[in-house]
Design a protein around this motif. Structure first.
Motif, PDB file in Angstrom:
ATOM      1  N   LEU A 134     -10.067   6.585   5.570  1.00  0.00           N
ATOM      2  CA  LEU A 134      -8.950   6.981   4.524  1.00  0.00           C
ATOM      3  C   LEU A 134      -7.636   7.427   5.225  1.00  0.00           C
ATOM      4  O   LEU A 134      -6.580   7.173   4.538  1.00  0.00           O
ATOM      5  N   TYR A 135      -7.796   7.919   6.348  1.00  0.00           N
ATOM      6  CA  TYR A 135      -6.703   8.209   7.304  1.00  0.00           C
ATOM      7  C   TYR A 135      -5.623   6.990   7.385  1.00  0.00           C
ATOM      8  O   TYR A 135      -4.502   7.229   7.245  1.00  0.00           O
ATOM      9  N   ASP A 136      -6.357   5.829   7.853  1.00  0.00           N
ATOM     10  CA  ASP A 136      -5.850   4.493   8.192  1.00  0.00           C
ATOM     11  C   ASP A 136      -4.919   4.186   6.930  1.00  0.00           C
ATOM     12  O   ASP A 136      -3.821   3.597   6.889  1.00  0.00           O
ATOM     13  N   ARG A 137      -5.589   4.223   5.761  1.00  0.00           N
ATOM     14  CA  ARG A 137      -5.289   3.960   4.472  1.00  0.00           C
ATOM     15  C   ARG A 137      -3.934   5.063   3.952  1.00  0.00           C
ATOM     16  O   ARG A 137      -2.703   4.323   3.706  1.00  0.00           O
ATOM     17  N   ALA A 138      -4.038   5.966   4.238  1.00  0.00           N
ATOM     18  CA  ALA A 138      -2.849   7.139   4.057  1.00  0.00           C
ATOM     19  C   ALA A 138      -1.666   6.653   4.751  1.00  0.00           C
ATOM     20  O   ALA A 138      -0.551   6.741   4.352  1.00  0.00           O
ATOM     21  N   VAL A 139      -1.870   6.565   6.282  1.00  0.00           N
ATOM     22  CA  VAL A 139      -0.926   6.282   7.002  1.00  0.00           C
ATOM     23  C   VAL A 139      -0.065   4.965   6.712  1.00  0.00           C
ATOM     24  O   VAL A 139       0.920   4.897   6.856  1.00  0.00           O
ATOM     25  N   GLY A 140      -0.886   3.945   6.319  1.00  0.00           N
ATOM     26  CA  GLY A 140      -0.553   2.744   5.859  1.00  0.00           C
ATOM     27  C   GLY A 140       0.362   2.709   4.611  1.00  0.00           C
ATOM     28  O   GLY A 140       0.865   1.841   4.153  1.00  0.00           O
ATOM     29  N   GLY A 141       0.411   3.965   3.786  1.00  0.00           N
ATOM     30  CA  GLY A 141       1.335   4.049   2.680  1.00  0.00           C
ATOM     31  C   GLY A 141       0.537   4.270   1.362  1.00  0.00           C
ATOM     32  O   GLY A 141       1.140   4.287   0.311  1.00  0.00           O
ATOM     33  N   ASP A 142      -0.960   4.343   1.511  1.00  0.00           N
ATOM     34  CA  ASP A 142      -1.629   4.347   0.250  1.00  0.00           C
ATOM     35  C   ASP A 142      -1.589   6.077  -0.075  1.00  0.00           C
ATOM     36  O   ASP A 142      -2.067   6.798   0.499  1.00  0.00           O
ATOM     37  N   THR A 143      -0.755   6.188  -1.181  1.00  0.00           N
ATOM     38  CA  THR A 143      -0.441   7.683  -1.480  1.00  0.00           C
ATOM     39  C   THR A 143      -1.653   8.270  -2.146  1.00  0.00           C
ATOM     40  O   THR A 143      -2.070   9.535  -2.138  1.00  0.00           O
ATOM     41  N   LYS A 144      -2.493   7.660  -2.801  1.00  0.00           N
ATOM     42  CA  LYS A 144      -3.666   8.325  -3.526  1.00  0.00           C
ATOM     43  C   LYS A 144      -4.600   8.820  -2.138  1.00  0.00           C
ATOM     44  O   LYS A 144      -5.407   9.898  -2.229  1.00  0.00           O
ATOM     45  N   ALA A 145      -4.828   7.864  -1.012  1.00  0.00           N
ATOM     46  CA  ALA A 145      -5.652   8.216   0.028  1.00  0.00           C
ATOM     47  C   ALA A 145      -4.857   9.555   0.842  1.00  0.00           C
ATOM     48  O   ALA A 145      -5.658  10.325   1.129  1.00  0.00           O
ATOM     49  N   ALA A 146      -3.559   9.501   0.692  1.00  0.00           N
ATOM     50  CA  ALA A 146      -2.844  10.592   1.375  1.00  0.00           C
ATOM     51  C   ALA A 146      -3.286  11.955   0.477  1.00  0.00           C
ATOM     52  O   ALA A 146      -3.655  13.161   1.160  1.00  0.00           O
ATOM     53  N   GLN A 147      -3.020  11.953  -0.735  1.00  0.00           N
ATOM     54  CA  GLN A 147      -3.536  13.083  -1.583  1.00  0.00           C
ATOM     55  C   GLN A 147      -4.735  13.433  -1.501  1.00  0.00           C
ATOM     56  O   GLN A 147      -5.001  14.657  -1.623  1.00  0.00           O
ATOM     57  N   THR A 148      -5.693  12.355  -1.329  1.00  0.00           N
ATOM     58  CA  THR A 148      -7.332  12.622  -1.168  1.00  0.00           C
ATOM     59  C   THR A 148      -7.457  13.671   0.032  1.00  0.00           C
ATOM     60  O   THR A 148      -8.137  14.674  -0.008  1.00  0.00           O
ATOM     61  N   LEU A 149      -6.930  13.061   1.356  1.00  0.00           N
ATOM     62  CA  LEU A 149      -7.084  13.671   2.523  1.00  0.00           C
ATOM     63  C   LEU A 149      -6.159  15.164   2.464  1.00  0.00           C
ATOM     64  O   LEU A 149      -6.909  16.121   2.870  1.00  0.00           O
ATOM     65  N   LEU A 150      -5.300  15.408   1.885  1.00  0.00           N
ATOM     66  CA  LEU A 150      -4.622  16.785   1.888  1.00  0.00           C
ATOM     67  C   LEU A 150      -5.346  17.447   0.993  1.00  0.00           C
ATOM     68  O   LEU A 150      -5.540  18.590   1.426  1.00  0.00           O
ATOM     69  N   ALA A 151      -5.987  17.138   0.067  1.00  0.00           N
ATOM     70  CA  ALA A 151      -6.938  18.124  -0.859  1.00  0.00           C
ATOM     71  C   ALA A 151      -8.248  18.309  -0.250  1.00  0.00           C
ATOM     72  O   ALA A 151      -8.495  19.660  -0.009  1.00  0.00           O
ATOM     73  N   THR A 152      -8.887  17.445   0.529  1.00  0.00           N
ATOM     74  CA  THR A 152     -10.213  17.643   1.131  1.00  0.00           C
ATOM     75  C   THR A 152      -9.919  18.419   2.218  1.00  0.00           C
ATOM     76  O   THR A 152     -10.773  19.336   2.586  1.00  0.00           O
ATOM     77  N   ARG A 153      -9.089  18.154   3.184  1.00  0.00           N
ATOM     78  CA  ARG A 153      -8.924  18.384   4.543  1.00  0.00           C
ATOM     79  C   ARG A 153      -7.951  19.857   4.590  1.00  0.00           C
ATOM     80  O   ARG A 153      -8.497  20.635   5.648  1.00  0.00           O
ATOM     81  N   HIS A 154      -7.112  19.726   3.805  1.00  0.00           N
ATOM     82  CA  HIS A 154      -6.328  20.790   3.912  1.00  0.00           C
ATOM     83  C   HIS A 154      -6.151  21.699   2.815  1.00  0.00           C
ATOM     84  O   HIS A 154      -5.147  22.690   2.570  1.00  0.00           O
ATOM     85  N   GLY A 155      -6.733  21.604   1.859  1.00  0.00           N
ATOM     86  CA  GLY A 155      -6.628  22.401   0.547  1.00  0.00           C
ATOM     87  C   GLY A 155      -5.485  22.494  -0.172  1.00  0.00           C
ATOM     88  O   GLY A 155      -5.440  23.314  -1.141  1.00  0.00           O
ATOM     89  N   MET A 156      -4.736  21.282  -0.112  1.00  0.00           N
ATOM     90  CA  MET A 156      -3.363  21.079  -0.833  1.00  0.00           C
ATOM     91  C   MET A 156      -3.850  20.343  -1.897  1.00  0.00           C
ATOM     92  O   MET A 156      -4.324  19.318  -2.002  1.00  0.00           O
ATOM     93  N   SER A 157      -3.010  20.458  -3.068  1.00  0.00           N
ATOM     94  CA  SER A 157      -3.049  19.871  -4.404  1.00  0.00           C
ATOM     95  C   SER A 157      -1.923  19.861  -5.287  1.00  0.00           C
ATOM     96  O   SER A 157      -1.284  20.945  -5.122  1.00  0.00           O
ATOM     97  N   GLU A 158      -1.536  18.907  -5.787  1.00  0.00           N
ATOM     98  CA  GLU A 158      -0.481  18.999  -6.780  1.00  0.00           C
ATOM     99  C   GLU A 158      -0.681  19.776  -8.031  1.00  0.00           C
ATOM    100  O   GLU A 158       0.107  20.292  -8.823  1.00  0.00           O
ATOM    101  N   LYS A 159      -2.049  20.183  -8.377  1.00  0.00           N
ATOM    102  CA  LYS A 159      -2.485  21.035  -9.638  1.00  0.00           C
ATOM    103  C   LYS A 159      -2.138  22.464  -9.392  1.00  0.00           C
ATOM    104  O   LYS A 159      -2.407  23.127 -10.357  1.00  0.00           O
ATOM    105  N   GLN A 160      -2.108  22.834  -8.064  1.00  0.00           N
ATOM    106  CA  GLN A 160      -1.938  24.252  -7.841  1.00  0.00           C
ATOM    107  C   GLN A 160      -0.922  24.775  -7.066  1.00  0.00           C
ATOM    108  O   GLN A 160      -0.552  23.843  -6.197  1.00  0.00           O
ATOM    109  N   PRO A 161      -0.212  25.782  -7.264  1.00  0.00           N
ATOM    110  CA  PRO A 161       1.059  26.151  -6.390  1.00  0.00           C
ATOM    111  C   PRO A 161       0.703  26.388  -4.938  1.00  0.00           C
ATOM    112  O   PRO A 161      -0.443  27.053  -4.908  1.00  0.00           O
ATOM    113  N   GLN A 162       1.438  26.133  -4.182  1.00  0.00           N
ATOM    114  CA  GLN A 162       1.032  26.524  -2.590  1.00  0.00           C
ATOM    115  C   GLN A 162       1.932  27.415  -2.095  1.00  0.00           C
ATOM    116  O   GLN A 162       2.957  27.732  -2.610  1.00  0.00           O
TER     117      GLN A 162
END
Length: 134
Positions: free
Chosen positions: A70-98
């Motif tokens: 998933l990380y390889d895909r995110a670094v390669g430009g896959d925004t969905k993979a990047a969003q998933t990693l940010l949400a699962t690993r770092h608790g960040m989501s566009e659905k809630q303010p940080q």
């Protein structure tokens, strides 16, 4: 009739981790590969702590490989993979303010509604208590 399994057979750790590394890990596949009936495999995993640890380690190998892909895909430009990693690993989501918010929040607690007779009585009592200004 064969005796039920009380723990995973010898060599299970290496076998399960190899299955995980190759993307072949599931309870049914693991039970079959270890020569165990699925229901006994599940009981062993639930009741025998060292066997549970072996299973959890194999799942960790699988999880790490999936996160790496998933990380390889995110670094390669896959925004969905990047969003998933940010949400699962770092608790960040566009659905809630940080971060902290400087907004003020006001809450009004209203009393329960009165029926018409109670309201009329309350108004009468309020009017009678007012100083006579007329």
């Amino acid at each position: 009739m064969a005796r039920p399994f009380e723990k995973l057979p010898a060599g299970a750790k290496n076998h399960l981790e190899a299955m995980a590394a190759n993307g072949l890990l599931s309870e049914s596949a693991a039970a079959t590969a270890l020569g165990m009936p699925l229901d006994q495999f599940r009981k062993v995993i639930a009741n025998h702590k060292p066997s549970k640890e072996i299973w959890d380690n194999a799942l960790a190998v699988e999880r790490d490989q999936l996160l790496s892909a998933l990380y390889d895909r995110a670094v390669g430009g896959d925004t969905k993979a990047a969003q998933t990693l940010l949400a699962t690993r770092h608790g960040m989501s566009e659905k809630q303010p940080q971060g902290s918010s400087e907004r003020v929040s006001v809450v009004f607690n209203l009393p329960a509604a009165m029926d018409a007779a109670e309201y009329a009585k309350a108004i009468r009592v309020e009017q009678e208590s007012l100083p006579d200004g007329s």
